[in-house]
Scaffold this motif. Structure first.
Motif, PDB file in Angstrom:
ATOM      1  N   HIS A 288      13.700   9.649 -25.194  1.00 59.79           N
ATOM      2  CA  HIS A 288      14.302   9.244 -23.933  1.00 59.79           C
ATOM      3  C   HIS A 288      15.130   7.981 -24.147  1.00 59.79           C
ATOM      4  O   HIS A 288      14.680   7.032 -24.798  1.00 59.79           O
ATOM      5  N   LEU A 289      16.320   7.987 -23.564  1.00 57.38           N
ATOM      6  CA  LEU A 289      17.189   6.821 -23.571  1.00 57.38           C
ATOM      7  C   LEU A 289      17.271   6.301 -22.146  1.00 57.38           C
ATOM      8  O   LEU A 289      17.770   6.998 -21.252  1.00 57.38           O
ATOM      9  N   TYR A 290      16.785   5.081 -21.934  1.00 58.73           N
ATOM     10  CA  TYR A 290      16.723   4.507 -20.597  1.00 58.73           C
ATOM     11  C   TYR A 290      17.925   3.594 -20.348  1.00 58.73           C
ATOM     12  O   TYR A 290      18.503   3.037 -21.290  1.00 58.73           O
ATOM     13  N   PRO A 291      18.289   3.427 -19.088  1.00 55.16           N
ATOM     14  CA  PRO A 291      19.395   2.509 -18.780  1.00 55.16           C
ATOM     15  C   PRO A 291      19.077   1.079 -19.226  1.00 55.16           C
ATOM     16  O   PRO A 291      17.914   0.673 -19.319  1.00 55.16           O
ATOM     17  N   ASP A 292      20.138   0.328 -19.506  1.00 51.44           N
ATOM     18  CA  ASP A 292      20.042  -1.082 -19.905  1.00 51.44           C
ATOM     19  C   ASP A 292      19.281  -1.250 -21.212  1.00 51.44           C
ATOM     20  O   ASP A 292      18.583  -2.252 -21.414  1.00 51.44           O
ATOM     21  N   THR A 293      19.394  -0.271 -22.121  1.00 55.06           N
ATOM     22  CA  THR A 293      18.711  -0.374 -23.415  1.00 55.06           C
ATOM     23  C   THR A 293      19.691  -0.140 -24.559  1.00 55.06           C
ATOM     24  O   THR A 293      20.703   0.556 -24.414  1.00 55.06           O
ATOM     25  N   GLU A 294      19.340  -0.729 -25.690  1.00 54.76           N
ATOM     26  CA  GLU A 294      20.064  -0.534 -26.939  1.00 54.76           C
ATOM     27  C   GLU A 294      19.114   0.173 -27.888  1.00 54.76           C
ATOM     28  O   GLU A 294      18.019  -0.335 -28.173  1.00 54.76           O
ATOM     29  N   ASN A 295      19.490   1.357 -28.371  1.00 53.90           N
ATOM     30  CA  ASN A 295      18.576   2.231 -29.108  1.00 53.90           C
ATOM     31  C   ASN A 295      19.063   2.430 -30.542  1.00 53.90           C
ATOM     32  O   ASN A 295      20.246   2.726 -30.772  1.00 53.90           O
ATOM     33  N   PHE A 296      18.135   2.264 -31.480  1.00 62.19           N
ATOM     34  CA  PHE A 296      18.424   2.446 -32.903  1.00 62.19           C
ATOM     35  C   PHE A 296      17.513   3.557 -33.423  1.00 62.19           C
ATOM     36  O   PHE A 296      16.278   3.414 -33.411  1.00 62.19           O
ATOM     37  N   VAL A 297      18.103   4.648 -33.839  1.00 60.05           N
ATOM     38  CA  VAL A 297      17.352   5.817 -34.297  1.00 60.05           C
ATOM     39  C   VAL A 297      17.602   6.007 -35.784  1.00 60.05           C
ATOM     40  O   VAL A 297      18.719   6.349 -36.204  1.00 60.05           O
ATOM     41  N   ALA A 298      16.578   5.776 -36.594  1.00 55.67           N
ATOM     42  CA  ALA A 298      16.664   5.974 -38.043  1.00 55.67           C
ATOM     43  C   ALA A 298      16.154   7.365 -38.380  1.00 55.67           C
ATOM     44  O   ALA A 298      15.032   7.729 -38.004  1.00 55.67           O
ATOM     45  N   VAL A 299      16.966   8.140 -39.056  1.00 54.41           N
ATOM     46  CA  VAL A 299      16.623   9.514 -39.418  1.00 54.41           C
ATOM     47  C   VAL A 299      16.212   9.542 -40.884  1.00 54.41           C
ATOM     48  O   VAL A 299      16.950   9.079 -41.757  1.00 54.41           O
ATOM     49  N   HIS A 300      15.035  10.104 -41.135  1.00 50.13           N
ATOM     50  CA  HIS A 300      14.534  10.252 -42.508  1.00 50.13           C
ATOM     51  C   HIS A 300      14.396  11.754 -42.794  1.00 50.13           C
ATOM     52  O   HIS A 300      13.381  12.369 -42.445  1.00 50.13           O
ATOM     53  N   PRO A 301      15.411  12.369 -43.396  1.00 50.54           N
ATOM     54  CA  PRO A 301      15.343  13.820 -43.625  1.00 50.54           C
ATOM     55  C   PRO A 301      14.486  14.168 -44.838  1.00 50.54           C
ATOM     56  O   PRO A 301      14.308  13.354 -45.756  1.00 50.54           O
ATOM     57  N   MET A 302      13.969  15.355 -44.812  1.00 46.90           N
ATOM     58  CA  MET A 302      13.229  15.906 -45.943  1.00 46.90           C
ATOM     59  C   MET A 302      13.640  17.367 -46.103  1.00 46.90           C
ATOM     60  O   MET A 302      13.637  18.119 -45.123  1.00 46.90           O
ATOM     61  N   VAL A 303      13.999  17.751 -47.306  1.00 53.76           N
ATOM     62  CA  VAL A 303      14.471  19.102 -47.587  1.00 53.76           C
ATOM     63  C   VAL A 303      13.328  19.919 -48.176  1.00 53.76           C
ATOM     64  O   VAL A 303      12.634  19.468 -49.093  1.00 53.76           O
ATOM     65  N   TYR A 430      23.829  -8.260 -21.437  1.00 50.29           N
ATOM     66  CA  TYR A 430      25.155  -8.156 -20.842  1.00 50.29           C
ATOM     67  C   TYR A 430      25.795  -9.542 -20.742  1.00 50.29           C
ATOM     68  O   TYR A 430      25.095 -10.568 -20.654  1.00 50.29           O
ATOM     69  N   PRO A 431      27.114  -9.563 -20.724  1.00 43.47           N
ATOM     70  CA  PRO A 431      27.782 -10.839 -20.419  1.00 43.47           C
ATOM     71  C   PRO A 431      27.449 -11.287 -18.992  1.00 43.47           C
ATOM     72  O   PRO A 431      27.036 -10.500 -18.150  1.00 43.47           O
ATOM     73  N   LYS A 432      27.587 -12.547 -18.736  1.00 41.13           N
ATOM     74  CA  LYS A 432      27.310 -13.077 -17.408  1.00 41.13           C
ATOM     75  C   LYS A 432      28.228 -12.422 -16.372  1.00 41.13           C
ATOM     76  O   LYS A 432      29.381 -12.127 -16.646  1.00 41.13           O
ATOM     77  N   ASN A 433      27.685 -12.233 -15.191  1.00 42.64           N
ATOM     78  CA  ASN A 433      28.407 -11.655 -14.050  1.00 42.64           C
ATOM     79  C   ASN A 433      28.816 -10.185 -14.290  1.00 42.64           C
ATOM     80  O   ASN A 433      29.686  -9.668 -13.599  1.00 42.64           O
ATOM     81  N   SER A 434      28.175  -9.502 -15.251  1.00 43.99           N
ATOM     82  CA  SER A 434      28.484  -8.103 -15.511  1.00 43.99           C
ATOM     83  C   SER A 434      27.709  -7.212 -14.545  1.00 43.99           C
ATOM     84  O   SER A 434      26.535  -7.444 -14.260  1.00 43.99           O
ATOM     85  N   THR A 435      28.371  -6.223 -14.031  1.00 50.04           N
ATOM     86  CA  THR A 435      27.734  -5.266 -13.106  1.00 50.04           C
ATOM     87  C   THR A 435      27.538  -3.891 -13.743  1.00 50.04           C
ATOM     88  O   THR A 435      27.187  -2.944 -13.055  1.00 50.04           O
ATOM     89  N   GLU A 436      27.763  -3.773 -15.031  1.00 48.78           N
ATOM     90  CA  GLU A 436      27.652  -2.481 -15.713  1.00 48.78           C
ATOM     91  C   GLU A 436      26.192  -2.111 -15.957  1.00 48.78           C
ATOM     92  O   GLU A 436      25.302  -2.978 -16.055  1.00 48.78           O
ATOM     93  N   THR A 437      25.983  -0.831 -16.055  1.00 49.94           N
ATOM     94  CA  THR A 437      24.697  -0.289 -16.481  1.00 49.94           C
ATOM     95  C   THR A 437      24.977   0.676 -17.617  1.00 49.94           C
ATOM     96  O   THR A 437      25.586   1.729 -17.402  1.00 49.94           O
ATOM     97  N   LEU A 438      24.551   0.326 -18.819  1.00 49.06           N
ATOM     98  CA  LEU A 438      24.941   1.074 -20.010  1.00 49.06           C
ATOM     99  C   LEU A 438      23.721   1.504 -20.811  1.00 49.06           C
ATOM    100  O   LEU A 438      22.616   0.955 -20.669  1.00 49.06           O
ATOM    101  N   ILE A 439      23.952   2.490 -21.664  1.00 43.17           N
ATOM    102  CA  ILE A 439      22.987   2.915 -22.695  1.00 43.17           C
ATOM    103  C   ILE A 439      23.756   2.986 -24.006  1.00 43.17           C
ATOM    104  O   ILE A 439      24.736   3.737 -24.111  1.00 43.17           O
ATOM    105  N   THR A 440      23.358   2.226 -24.975  1.00 44.86           N
ATOM    106  CA  THR A 440      23.990   2.293 -26.298  1.00 44.86           C
ATOM    107  C   THR A 440      22.992   2.875 -27.291  1.00 44.86           C
ATOM    108  O   THR A 440      21.771   2.689 -27.158  1.00 44.86           O
ATOM    109  N   ALA A 441      23.508   3.576 -28.279  1.00 43.44           N
ATOM    110  CA  ALA A 441      22.647   4.217 -29.271  1.00 43.44           C
ATOM    111  C   ALA A 441      23.349   4.271 -30.617  1.00 43.44           C
ATOM    112  O   ALA A 441      24.583   4.366 -30.689  1.00 43.44           O
ATOM    113  N   GLN A 442      22.555   4.173 -31.653  1.00 39.96           N
ATOM    114  CA  GLN A 442      23.015   4.372 -33.024  1.00 39.96           C
ATOM    115  C   GLN A 442      22.066   5.351 -33.708  1.00 39.96           C
ATOM    116  O   GLN A 442      20.844   5.184 -33.642  1.00 39.96           O
TER     117      GLN A 442
END
Length: 510
Positions: A288-303, A430-442
């Protein structure tokens, strides 16, 4: 002494010529075998025919026979093990570079399936002209149900059975849900999508695609027709990645403002994040990605791979299917075999069997099958416990479970990739006086290398041959040359036997 053709004679006083008697047949054969095995490489055979005393020859014959029987008995045990076709899984390497596989497909699925800003236009588009107030209210109730409905949550559909839905019986639910779904330009912040440190237009990376969560926006997939066309025009699609760590993979920012939600909605504008293989329809594991969060997803694959030397085994014994094999429970679909794909197809077959219709908005479509409509909502809602629960094996014998569920016989695919994910989330500053609601992900690889596991036969024909040579050498000291020598000796003996038999037959005819 006089020499005559074919026989030896010697003079005797007053008695004429004395004929030498021929050796008995058994003695002649023994002498031939003794001369043949005089320098044999098979241990013990020289003593069997070379010792002077009978008890010594019998002793060595017993030893040679016992060694031969013991050797072939041990070999028969190995033969049984080989016939069992046991499989063993080994770690082939822990340093396989990640660029050997495709980067995983990334799906963004909003929690809400309805963009309420398009609800008025949907009413005009999908309802007949001049609908009455009751039909408009029924349509609004339908949108309320579809808003949070997924395939695992069909129970909400039973609420529609209380209303008169006859006026909506011709409504195509897939077209309606896809029309109301969120589009790329409505979700992503322009210029926020980056892959492999290269900026991209978000709407060129993410395309609409059906999953068990409805229509999602998916990156690097091969399920939708648009994605398959992209593969034909771009030989580097699906994308690969050779680096690891933050800032190296896929980055995007989602506009999580609330103008798309209906009035009074308490559920936040969140997202489901699905990581799957490019050829997978869906994956049950989601984040789940929630509003006002910065998400870092590390993928560890296995073949995980299965050796081609197991291809002759039956899939039921191998317990997996190769890509070019067809499972009896995996039919009427263009998807490649995969356990998750098989589960989705099996689930769709359960829907078809239960309600006599299909749900292509959530599951792989079946050609020629009627799509479930508003009139099937009651059936889907009543049987939601069948669709939402998968039973395994013969668990009914051991577990008292009130849920009905369904059974799906879907072995693993022989060549697969598994993704272990690590999600770290933090509050977005967020920067001061910002009214945005964002979700960032990597989404990025945790390491540049991965583990490869290979499954293969424990005993192959080559192992059987090598073990045969070791056992025979241990017990009777034989080799390939020894067996050739034995065949040569037996061939000579057989030639003598045939020759003697032919001579006797010729004498009898005369």
């Amino acid at each position: 002494m006089l020499l005559y053709t074919g026989e030896l004679v010697a003079p005797r006083p007053n008695l004429g010529l004395l004929r030498f008697r021929k050796k008995r047949t058994g003695i002649r054969y023994r002498d031939r075998l003794r001369s043949s095995f005089a320098h044999s490489t098979i241990h013990g055979m020289r003593h069997v025919f070379g010792e002077r005393h009978l008890w010594q020859r019998c002793l060595w014959l017993t030893v040679a026979l016992a060694a031969g029987v013991a050797g072939f008995s041990m070999y028969s045990v190995l033969g049984v093990r080989h016939s069992e076709q046991l499989l063993v899984s080994l770690i082939d390497t822990t340093q396989l570079p990640v660029y050997h596989i495709d980067f995983p497909a990334v799906a963004i699925c909003p929690w809400s399936h309805v963009n309420w800003q398009r609800a008025p236009s949907a009413l005009l588009r999908f309802l007949p002209g001049h609908p009455n107030a009751e039909l408009r209210e029924t349509f609004r109730q339908l949108l309320n149900v579809l808003e949070l409905t997924s395939f695992s949550n069909f129970k909400r559909a039973s609420d529609l059975a209380k209303r008169n839905v006859t006026g909506l019986r011709f409504l195509k639910l897939k077209d309606l849900m896809n029309y109301l779904g969120y589009r790329c330009d409505e979700l992503f912040v322009p210029g926020s999508c980056v892959f492999d440190e290269t900026p991209h237009d978000c709407c060129t990376l993410f395309v609409p695609e059906q999953t068990e969560k409805g229509q999602c926006l998916v990156f690097n997939s091969l399920i939708s027709e648009h994605s398959r066309k992209k593969q034909l025009t771009n030989k580097f699609y699906p994308h690969k990645l050779s680096t690891a760590g933050e800032e190296s993979g896929l980055k995007f920012t989602i506009n999580a403002s609330y103008p798309f939600l209906r009035d009074g909605e308490e559920t936040p504008f969140g997202m489901n994040l699905m990581i799957k293989e490019p050829r997978q329809w869906t994956n049950q594991m989601m984040y789940h990605l929630y509003p006002d969060t910065e998400n870092f997803v590390a993928v560890h694959p296995m073949v995980t791979e299965t050796s081609p030397n197991t291809y002759k085994m039956s899939p039921s014994k191998r317990r997996c299917y190769f890509d070019n094999e067809q499972s009896p429970n995996f039919q009427n679909t263009s998807l490649t075999y995969d356990r998750e794909n098989c589960m989705a197809v099996c689930l769709h077959q359960i829907v078809l069997k239960t309600c006599n219709c299909s749900t292509p908005v959530f599951l792989p479509p079946f050609e020629g099958i009627r799509e479930c409509g508003i009139m099937d909502a009651e059936c889907l809602g009543i049987n939601s416990d069948i669709f939402s629960y998968v039973k395994m094996g013969d668990q009914d014998k051991y577990i008292n479970d009130s849920r009905r569920g369904h059974f799906c016989d879907c072995p693993d695919n022989c060549n697969s990739r598994q993704y272990k994910l690590t999600l770290n989330a933090r509050k977005l500053d967020y920067p001061k006086n910002s009214t945005e609601t964002l979700i960032t992900a990597q989404i990025y690889y945790g390491q540049r290398v991965m583990t490869k596991i290979i499954t293969k036969l424990k005993y192959t024909n080559l192992d059987l041959l090598a073990n045969f040579g070791g056992i025979i050498s241990l017990y009777i000291g034989a080799s390939v040359m020894s067996f050739i020598e034995l065949l040569f000796v037996l061939g000579k003996l057989m030639r003598v036997v045939i020759k003697d038999g032919y001579a006797k037959l010729k004498d009898q005819i005369k």
